[in-house]
Design a protein around this motif. Structure first.
Motif, PDB file in Angstrom:
ATOM      1  N   GLY A  34       0.811  -1.197   0.000  1.00 45.48           N
ATOM      2  CA  GLY A  34       0.000   0.000   0.000  1.00 45.48           C
ATOM      3  C   GLY A  34       0.852   1.258   0.000  1.00 45.48           C
ATOM      4  N   ASP A  35       0.252   2.375   0.373  1.00 42.21           N
ATOM      5  CA  ASP A  35       0.899   3.681   0.319  1.00 42.21           C
ATOM      6  C   ASP A  35       2.008   3.793   1.365  1.00 42.21           C
ATOM      7  OD1 ASP A  35       1.610   6.303   0.116  1.00 42.21           O
ATOM      8  OD2 ASP A  35      -0.314   7.128   0.796  1.00 42.21           O
ATOM      9  N   PRO A  36       3.265   3.852   0.942  1.00 42.82           N
ATOM     10  CA  PRO A  36       4.354   3.915   1.919  1.00 42.82           C
ATOM     11  C   PRO A  36       4.560   5.300   2.506  1.00 42.82           C
ATOM     12  CG  PRO A  36       5.263   3.958  -0.284  1.00 42.82           C
ATOM     13  CD  PRO A  36       3.777   3.793  -0.439  1.00 42.82           C
ATOM     14  N   ASP A  37       3.939   6.321   1.879  1.00 47.16           N
ATOM     15  CA  ASP A  37       4.164   7.700   2.328  1.00 47.16           C
ATOM     16  C   ASP A  37       3.073   8.215   3.255  1.00 47.16           C
ATOM     17  OD1 ASP A  37       6.549   8.006   0.823  1.00 47.16           O
ATOM     18  OD2 ASP A  37       5.337   8.214  -0.998  1.00 47.16           O
ATOM     19  N   LEU A  38       2.132   7.351   3.632  1.00 49.01           N
ATOM     20  CA  LEU A  38       1.088   7.767   4.571  1.00 49.01           C
ATOM     21  C   LEU A  38       1.709   8.161   5.898  1.00 49.01           C
ATOM     22  CD1 LEU A  38      -2.042   7.933   5.066  1.00 49.01           C
ATOM     23  CD2 LEU A  38      -1.819   5.668   6.090  1.00 49.01           C
ATOM     24  N   SER A  39       1.266   9.263   6.471  1.00 49.39           N
ATOM     25  CA  SER A  39       1.821   9.759   7.725  1.00 49.39           C
ATOM     26  C   SER A  39       1.135   9.085   8.915  1.00 49.39           C
ATOM     27  CB  SER A  39       1.632  11.270   7.815  1.00 49.39           C
ATOM     28  OG  SER A  39       2.181  11.765   9.023  1.00 49.39           O
ATOM     29  N   ILE A  40       1.954   8.664   9.882  1.00 55.25           N
ATOM     30  CA  ILE A  40       1.470   8.020  11.109  1.00 55.25           C
ATOM     31  C   ILE A  40       1.937   8.846  12.303  1.00 55.25           C
ATOM     32  CG2 ILE A  40       1.641   5.960  12.574  1.00 55.25           C
ATOM     33  CD1 ILE A  40       0.017   5.508  10.043  1.00 55.25           C
ATOM     34  N   THR A  41       1.031   9.070  13.254  1.00 61.74           N
ATOM     35  CA  THR A  41       1.373   9.885  14.428  1.00 61.74           C
ATOM     36  C   THR A  41       1.465   9.083  15.722  1.00 61.74           C
ATOM     37  OG1 THR A  41      -0.970  10.414  14.782  1.00 61.74           O
ATOM     38  CG2 THR A  41       0.317  11.939  13.423  1.00 61.74           C
TER      39      THR A  41
END
Length: 341
Positions: free
Chosen positions: A18-25
């Motif tokens: 999937g999207d590797p650039d999704l931001s996680i907090t």
């Protein structure tokens, strides 16, 4: 802290789907995770909870199918997720090799490089602490103890005299190691006579001892805890006992004096073991069981008194049928004119 799914995957050597650039907090458990969080899905049993979850991404095992949301596929999702949590929530490491000004270290004690001693801790005469060992606030280590390297003693631990630890032993708050064993001669002239407890306690490498647990010293030789054994909170181990390698002793287990366990034995919560009992290797003892006789290798037992698992299950099934059997007996007696009781 904001990171991408790609960065998280690099931390745990995982494969991104999937999207590797999704931001996680943040990282949260499956039932608590929301938008911006990463969670983990350990097995297929958790798929329905994952589908219902609002988490943005997940760490998964090989059997979990692809999703519209990004996944990080790893061999062990639980441990990988734990690494991610540590990265995202980690606190700066405390400085090592610091002896707090309020600590009391006896002049004859030997502290190897990297030893940290917290406020109001006490290190007794002739005691040796190996490299990078940490002694928490208010912890007391008695005389002539010898601890290996990388041990961690949390606050208010007490080690009586002559305790010997290997490497990488962790002892949680309030545990007491090496107190005198509960040994008395039969009452003489109206009083119980205490037997001197002159041995110590030997704890081998990679042992963990839970908060509030107590391990009594031996009478003449040491009480021993084997390599890799994990002891839960509020566990009591009696004097002269020898606990094998890689045992798991769950909360409120009580082991009386002079007991022996084999390797890889598991005792569930509130198991009680009578004195002078030998328990074999790879034994499983069910919760709240009372062990009053020896248990051979590879056996699963439960109940009080504890017995083989298949026998105890049959007894439970029979007990459940007792009310029905009683009613049948009453009907038979009534039919025969013998009354209904």
């Amino acid at each position: 802290m904001n990171v991408t799914v790609r960065q998280l995957a690099e931390w745990v050597s995982g494969e991104v789907l999937g999207d590797p650039d999704l931001s996680i907090t943040n990282a949260r458990a499956l039932t608590e995770a929301g938008p911006g969080d990463i969670t983990f899905v350990e097995t297929d049993k958790n798929l329905s909870a994952w589908n219902a979850s609002k988490a943005s991404a997940a760490v998964v095992g090989a059997s979990v199918p692809k999703s519209e949301r990004p996944l990080i596929r790893v061999a062990d999702p639980l441990m990988a997720f734990a690494d991610i949590v540590r990265h995202l929530r980690g606190h700066p490491a405390e400085p090592r090799g610091v002896i707090h000004a309020s600590a009391h270290v006896h002049p004859t004690a030997r502290l190897d490089p990297g030893v940290t001693v917290g406020p109001f801790a006490v290190i007794g005469e002739g005691t040796q602490l190996g490299e990078n060992t940490t002694v928490g606030a208010g912890t007391v280590i008695g005389r002539f103890c010898k601890l290996g390297r990388d041990n961690v003693l949390h606050p208010r631990v007490v080690l009586y005299d002559d305790c010997v630890f290997g490497d990488r032993v962790t002892v949680h708050a309030g545990a007491v190691i090496g107190a005198e064993g509960f040994g008395y001669r039969a009452a003489q002239e109206g009083a119980h006579i205490k037997v001197p407890q002159l041995g110590g306690v030997e704890v081998e490498n990679d042992v963990e001892i839970g908060a509030g647990s107590a391990i009594a010293r031996g009478t003449f030789g040491p009480t021993r805890i084997g390599v890799g054994t994990k002891i839960d909170n509020l566990v009591q181990i009696g004097n002269n006992s020898r606990i094998g390698r890689h045992n798991l002793l769950c909360g409120q287990v009580g082991i009386a004096d002079s007991c022996v366990t084999g390797d890889y034995t598991v005792m569930a919560g509130q198991v009680g073991v009578a004195d002078h009992i030998t328990i074999g290797k790879q034994v499983i003892i069910g919760a709240k069981s009372g062990v009053i006789c020896d248990v051979p290798d590879g056996t699963t037992v439960f109940g009080s008194p504890a017995g083989p698992g298949n026998e105890q299950l049959r007894m439970l099934i029979i007990l459940k049928k007792v009310p029905e059997l009683r009613n049948e007996v009453k009907q038979i007696k009534k039919f025969l004119g013998m009354g209904d009781e």
